[in-house]
Design a protein around this motif. Sequence first.
Motif: not given
Length: 72
Positions: A14-18
């Motif tokens: 995901s864009p937030d790194g997950y």
Amino acid sequence: MTATVTVAGDLAISPDGYIAGTDVTIDNPAGDGAEPPLFGWIHSLASWRERQGMTGGAENRDSHSSGARSSC
């Protein structure tokens, strides 16, 4: 003589790194809450579904640039 083996895999981030939800287990490898936000978009593409031996799916700009090439 040595055999050559090729292994391919998919990874969504995901864009937030997950890369997975919570409570990852062998029976739930993406974890809770990862589907559909992380993987739903690719699983709906015709190109991904075709590589999995499935029919249907969306044909759009992501169909050819998704990297959906896994045959696992």
